[in-house]
Structure formats: C-alpha cells, structure tokens
Design a protein around this motif. Structure first.
Motif, PDB file in Angstrom:
ATOM      1  N   THR A 227     -34.197 -32.038-107.590  1.00  0.00           N
ATOM      2  CA  THR A 227     -35.649 -31.852-107.532  1.00  0.00           C
ATOM      3  C   THR A 227     -35.993 -30.566-106.783  1.00  0.00           C
ATOM      4  O   THR A 227     -37.058 -29.993-106.996  1.00  0.00           O
ATOM      5  N   LYS A 228     -35.070 -30.120-105.917  1.00  0.00           N
ATOM      6  CA  LYS A 228     -35.342 -28.999-105.020  1.00  0.00           C
ATOM      7  C   LYS A 228     -34.876 -27.675-105.648  1.00  0.00           C
ATOM      8  O   LYS A 228     -35.406 -27.274-106.657  1.00  0.00           O
ATOM      9  N   PHE A 229     -33.866 -27.044-105.059  1.00  0.00           N
ATOM     10  CA  PHE A 229     -33.507 -25.687-105.502  1.00  0.00           C
ATOM     11  C   PHE A 229     -32.946 -25.643-106.927  1.00  0.00           C
ATOM     12  O   PHE A 229     -33.140 -24.652-107.622  1.00  0.00           O
ATOM     13  N   LEU A 230     -32.222 -26.677-107.361  1.00  0.00           N
ATOM     14  CA  LEU A 230     -31.626 -26.608-108.693  1.00  0.00           C
ATOM     15  C   LEU A 230     -32.720 -26.599-109.763  1.00  0.00           C
ATOM     16  O   LEU A 230     -32.699 -25.796-110.685  1.00  0.00           O
ATOM     17  N   GLY A 231     -33.686 -27.483-109.633  1.00  0.00           N
ATOM     18  CA  GLY A 231     -34.839 -27.504-110.544  1.00  0.00           C
ATOM     19  C   GLY A 231     -35.730 -26.292-110.287  1.00  0.00           C
ATOM     20  O   GLY A 231     -36.127 -25.592-111.207  1.00  0.00           O
ATOM     21  N   GLY A 232     -36.068 -26.085-109.019  1.00  0.00           N
ATOM     22  CA  GLY A 232     -36.674 -24.839-108.564  1.00  0.00           C
ATOM     23  C   GLY A 232     -38.147 -24.601-108.857  1.00  0.00           C
ATOM     24  O   GLY A 232     -38.692 -23.598-108.415  1.00  0.00           O
ATOM     25  N   PHE A 233     -38.804 -25.496-109.594  1.00  0.00           N
ATOM     26  CA  PHE A 233     -40.212 -25.257-109.936  1.00  0.00           C
ATOM     27  C   PHE A 233     -41.110 -26.430-109.565  1.00  0.00           C
ATOM     28  O   PHE A 233     -42.244 -26.522-110.027  1.00  0.00           O
ATOM     29  N   SER A 234     -40.606 -27.352-108.760  1.00  0.00           N
ATOM     30  CA  SER A 234     -41.387 -28.539-108.342  1.00  0.00           C
ATOM     31  C   SER A 234     -42.008 -29.252-109.541  1.00  0.00           C
ATOM     32  O   SER A 234     -43.155 -29.709-109.471  1.00  0.00           O
ATOM     33  N   ASP A 235     -41.246 -29.334-110.637  1.00  0.00           N
ATOM     34  CA  ASP A 235     -41.815 -29.996-111.812  1.00  0.00           C
ATOM     35  C   ASP A 235     -40.884 -31.027-112.442  1.00  0.00           C
ATOM     36  O   ASP A 235     -41.106 -31.494-113.553  1.00  0.00           O
ATOM     37  N   LEU A 236     -39.799 -31.375-111.736  1.00  0.00           N
ATOM     38  CA  LEU A 236     -38.951 -32.454-112.252  1.00  0.00           C
ATOM     39  C   LEU A 236     -38.234 -33.142-111.099  1.00  0.00           C
ATOM     40  O   LEU A 236     -38.049 -32.550-110.034  1.00  0.00           O
ATOM     41  N   GLY A 359     -37.778 -26.082-101.857  1.00  0.00           N
ATOM     42  CA  GLY A 359     -36.857 -25.478-102.826  1.00  0.00           C
ATOM     43  C   GLY A 359     -37.512 -25.028-104.118  1.00  0.00           C
ATOM     44  O   GLY A 359     -36.819 -24.646-105.063  1.00  0.00           O
ATOM     45  N   GLY A 360     -38.849 -25.060-104.193  1.00  0.00           N
ATOM     46  CA  GLY A 360     -39.530 -24.566-105.393  1.00  0.00           C
ATOM     47  C   GLY A 360     -39.805 -23.086-105.254  1.00  0.00           C
ATOM     48  O   GLY A 360     -39.656 -22.503-104.172  1.00  0.00           O
ATOM     49  N   MET A 361     -40.278 -22.463-106.356  1.00  0.00           N
ATOM     50  CA  MET A 361     -40.547 -21.027-106.269  1.00  0.00           C
ATOM     51  C   MET A 361     -41.844 -20.754-105.500  1.00  0.00           C
ATOM     52  O   MET A 361     -42.147 -19.618-105.165  1.00  0.00           O
ATOM     53  N   GLU A 362     -42.614 -21.862-105.196  1.00  0.00           N
ATOM     54  CA  GLU A 362     -43.827 -21.686-104.383  1.00  0.00           C
ATOM     55  C   GLU A 362     -43.549 -22.184-102.965  1.00  0.00           C
ATOM     56  O   GLU A 362     -42.775 -23.104-102.762  1.00  0.00           O
ATOM     57  N   SER A 363     -44.208 -21.576-101.972  1.00  0.00           N
ATOM     58  CA  SER A 363     -43.968 -21.953-100.573  1.00  0.00           C
ATOM     59  C   SER A 363     -44.755 -23.209-100.215  1.00  0.00           C
ATOM     60  O   SER A 363     -45.914 -23.357-100.614  1.00  0.00           O
ATOM     61  N   LEU A 364     -44.096 -24.102 -99.464  1.00  0.00           N
ATOM     62  CA  LEU A 364     -44.714 -25.362 -99.043  1.00  0.00           C
ATOM     63  C   LEU A 364     -44.479 -25.572 -97.560  1.00  0.00           C
ATOM     64  O   LEU A 364     -43.516 -25.043 -96.985  1.00  0.00           O
ATOM     65  N   CYS A 365     -45.352 -26.382 -96.958  1.00  0.00           N
ATOM     66  CA  CYS A 365     -45.210 -26.682 -95.526  1.00  0.00           C
ATOM     67  C   CYS A 365     -45.628 -28.129 -95.282  1.00  0.00           C
ATOM     68  O   CYS A 365     -46.570 -28.616 -95.921  1.00  0.00           O
ATOM     69  N   CYS A 366     -44.920 -28.829 -94.388  1.00  0.00           N
ATOM     70  CA  CYS A 366     -45.301 -30.214 -94.080  1.00  0.00           C
ATOM     71  C   CYS A 366     -45.059 -30.542 -92.612  1.00  0.00           C
ATOM     72  O   CYS A 366     -44.416 -29.776 -91.888  1.00  0.00           O
TER      73      CYS A 366
END
Ligand SMILES: Cc1ncc(COP(=O)(O)O)c(C=O)c1O
Length: 413
Positions: A227-236, A359-366
C-alpha cells in the motif's frame, strides 16, 4: 532455432528483470503488457493435469513449468507475474507471495509459522495494526509475544537465546513511528544458534527495496505493506512477502488459499505496473527529505527530529551504515507545546495533507499517538517514545522548496 535461443540466459539486474521477465506475450495474444485475467476458475487440459495441479497445491509434488492453474483464490496469472517481478527486487530471494493488504501478509506469517502455546519475539514500537494483531488476536489465542525495544542489539540477542519454544522473530526496522533501526544480522546470528531455528522476518515497509535488503543480512522473509512505497500512489491496498526459501513461500500460499486473502487480479496488474518506477520515486522522495530535514532541524519549535540522515547515537549510526543504502522519506519530530503544538502544526499545513499512511507520491503527515497507535495506553506510548508532541511525515515527489515553505510556516505557530 534462432541464435538467441541457443545462448545461455543473461544475468540481469533487478530493474531490467522487472520489465523483461515473468511474462510471455504469447499468453496474452501478443500484447506487450500482460492482460488482466479476471477468471475465478481455470479449465484443465486433461483430468491428469487437474490431478497434478491439486497435488502441487497440496504440497505433494513440486510444481513444473506446465502445472495448470486451478482457482483464483489459490493463484492466478496476474499474481504469478507480479510475484516473479517482486522476487527480482531482492537479492537472495527465491519466491514471493502477494496478499490483499500488508496486514493480511503479516497475519498470514504468524498463522503459518507460529503455534499456540509457543513463543515469538517482536521489536517495539511497531506499526499499530501489527500491535493490534498481537494484543487482540494472537495473545488471547495463547500465542506468546515478547517485545524488545527496537535498536537494542544485546537485549534482542539475549531474549532470543533465553526464549524456549521459539517460532519466530519479527523485526520492524526502522520502527514506526520512531525510526529506530534494529540490527537484522545480529538477530539472524542469535536465531541461527538457537536450537529451534526460529524464522527471522523483517517488515521492510519504510526502507522499501531501494534502501534495505533484509535477505542479504540472513533474514528468512521480508514483508511489505505494498500500500505504501511499492504501490506509491495511495490508491491501492496490497501486501507482499518475499522469501529466501521456496518452501516457506509455498507454506504461506497454502495458508493464503485457506484465508482467501490473495491480491485480486486488477490490483496485481496495477501494482505490477508501479514496480519499475519504485526506485526512481523512492530516491527522489529521499532526496527531498534530506534537503528538508537539514533545513528545519534547528527550528526552535522542534525538540527532536528523527530521520536516519541525522542519527546522533553511535550504535544506531553503525547499524544504519551497515544495513541501509539510503535514509528514506519518513521522518518524525517532537514539537514544542505537547499535543496542542502538534495539532497546531497539522492545522497550519497547506500542501502536506493530514492523513495516515505513507510512501505515496504526495506528502502526508499524522499524529501517531491519537491515530495509528491510539489503541496503546498513554503510559506505554510514553515508554515507546510515541509522545503526545510527535508528528510523523512522509515526503513525496513535490518540489522540495514548496514542501519546505509549507513546513516552515506551519512550524511558526
Ligand atoms: C510498517 C508497516 N507495516 C505494515 C502496515 C500495514 O499495511 P496495510 O495498511 O497495507 O495493511 C503498515 C501500515 O501503515 C506499516 O506502516
């Protein structure tokens, strides 16, 4: 016979294998890219081949190149293509298995290789979902887990030596969300001298196949939340296990067939198309992160910043230098003002989004203490370093100057 068929096969590098191996266009009507095979069941060429397929599925005989498919819960062409490519990502890997989430992969590891009334060891802190699996499912079922603080090499080896009836050692490195690095090789050394020969499993989600190769340090299995870097687009959602032994992967595939948690054909196809770009993406995200943490590390509202490029502890530095080829794109920081300060920072961000995952191409913070790790008691969270003032960031591929501007203005609360 054409000349190329008479020559021995090339020895090729992973980035070439990801594109050129694992798929025969003649099986997809000549298509240059694999088709999506959405069938739930497969037609046998003869009753004998059906019998053989079931014998292979039940582990009674080895698979051959012409072993036929049975039913998509067991395996399907898109899973097989993807698994071939994933195996190419890890030096020393013999086989892989794909699952419908990272947690599905992790659960399948525990239910395949651990037994009730026996023991396993795990590093702590650990991803909240894995913690939940251990506390809410495995512990009530009499599987006994022994936590060891991440990064404590001697302690980890000592607990391994002293724990009897030991099935498995589960290492998450760097740890989520404190980025502490655990020495895989030291754990493997202790495991190999243990009479039970426990398996060493590494959750490599944070470093991905670009910056850390656990099998090279002797680990038996590598697990990823794809779901993270391998997928990379936060869409799966997806999960992956890569192993140094075909037998371990066959066992996991056996459990997967019972639990019904194989990754579906469409998801396999999408994930497969993402793999050739993983390294390029991860390097760009890591470079962005390095530039950002270097700029902000002295900001007066930052009490502490955790990123492998800024390790101060000498022991941690040594493990990092031995084990990792890069620092990755996840970092955490403790902010002035406790939870209020952390929430102000999150509220102030204008480009970086407040979301869990990474791990997506967009930056996230939590804010891990109230989200990803919120099931853990406040006292335990404090002991684990998941304090109220901690935020975790995952840096994407945006222009680092814009991200820097966003973080700097958010820090001025
Ligand atoms: C380190 C780590 N392992 C495993 C998982 C679980 O993955 P999934 O959400 O794909 O089930 C996560 C999710 O955040 C994670 O961060």
């Amino acid at each position: 016979m054409p000349k190329k068929d008479k020559l021995p096969p090339y020895v090729i590098h992973p980035s070439t294998a990801l594109i050129s191996k694992g798929f025969d266009p003649s099986l997809s009507v000549g298509s240059a890219r694999p088709a999506v095979f959405r069938s739930s069941t497969y037609v046998f060429s003869s009753p004998e081949k059906a019998k053989e397929a079931f014998e292979v599925a039940l582990g009674k005989r080895e698979p051959s190149p012409d072993t036929e498919l049975i039913y998509a819960r067991l395996s399907h062409p898109n899973a097989e293509i993807l698994e071939t490519h994933l195996t190419a990502l890890e030096p020393e890997a013999k086989a892989s298995a794909v699952f419908n989430s990272g947690m599905a992969a992790i659960s399948t590891i525990f239910f395949t290789f651990c037994k009730p009334q026996r023991n396993f060891i795990y590093t702590n802190p650990i991803y909240g979902g894995t913690h939940h699996l251990i506390s809410e499912l495995l512990t009530p079922m009499q599987y006994t887990g022994h936590p060891v603080m991440a990064g404590q090499t001697e302690k980890l080896q000592d607990v391994i030596y002293k724990t009897k009836n030991l099935d498995l050692i589960f290492i998450e490195t760097p740890s989520n969300p404190t980025l502490t690095i655990t020495d895989i090789e030291a754990a493997v050394e202790a495991a190999q001298s243990h009479p039970d020969k426990p398996l060493v499993v590494v959750d490599n989600t944070f470093m991905g196949p670009t910056f850390q190769h656990p099998l090279e340090f002797g680990a038996d299995l590598v697990v990823y939340s794809a779901t993270k870097f391998l997928g990379g687009f936060s869409d799966l959602l997806g999960g992956v296990i890569i192993g140094r032994s075909q037998k371990h992967i066959q066992q996991l595939q056996g459990t997967r067939a019972i639990m019904g948690n194989i990754l579906q054909p469409d998801e396999c196809w999408i994930l497969d198309t993402r793999l050739p770009m993983v390294e390029i993406r991860m390097r760009s995200e890591s470079q962005n992160t390095k530039l950002i943490v270097e700029q902000i590390k002295k900001h007066p509202n930052i009490i502490e910043l955790y990123h492998p490029s800024l390790i101060k502890d000498e022991k941690q530095k040594k493990i990092y230098q031995k084990q990792c080829n890069g620092s990755g794109s996840i970092f955490s920081m403790r902010l002035q003002g406790g939870q209020k300060g952390a929430f102000e920072f999150l509220r102030n961000l204008r480009i970086i989004k407040n979301a869990v995952s990474l791990g997506g191409m967009e930056s996230l913070c939590c804010h891990p203490a109230t989200t990803t790790h919120s099931e853990i008691s406040p006292e335990r969270l404090f002991e684990l370093g998941i304090t109220d003032d901690l935020v975790r960031l995952s840096i994407g591929i945006e222009d680092h100057r814009d991200l820097l501007q966003d973080i700097e203005q958010a820090l001025d609360y």
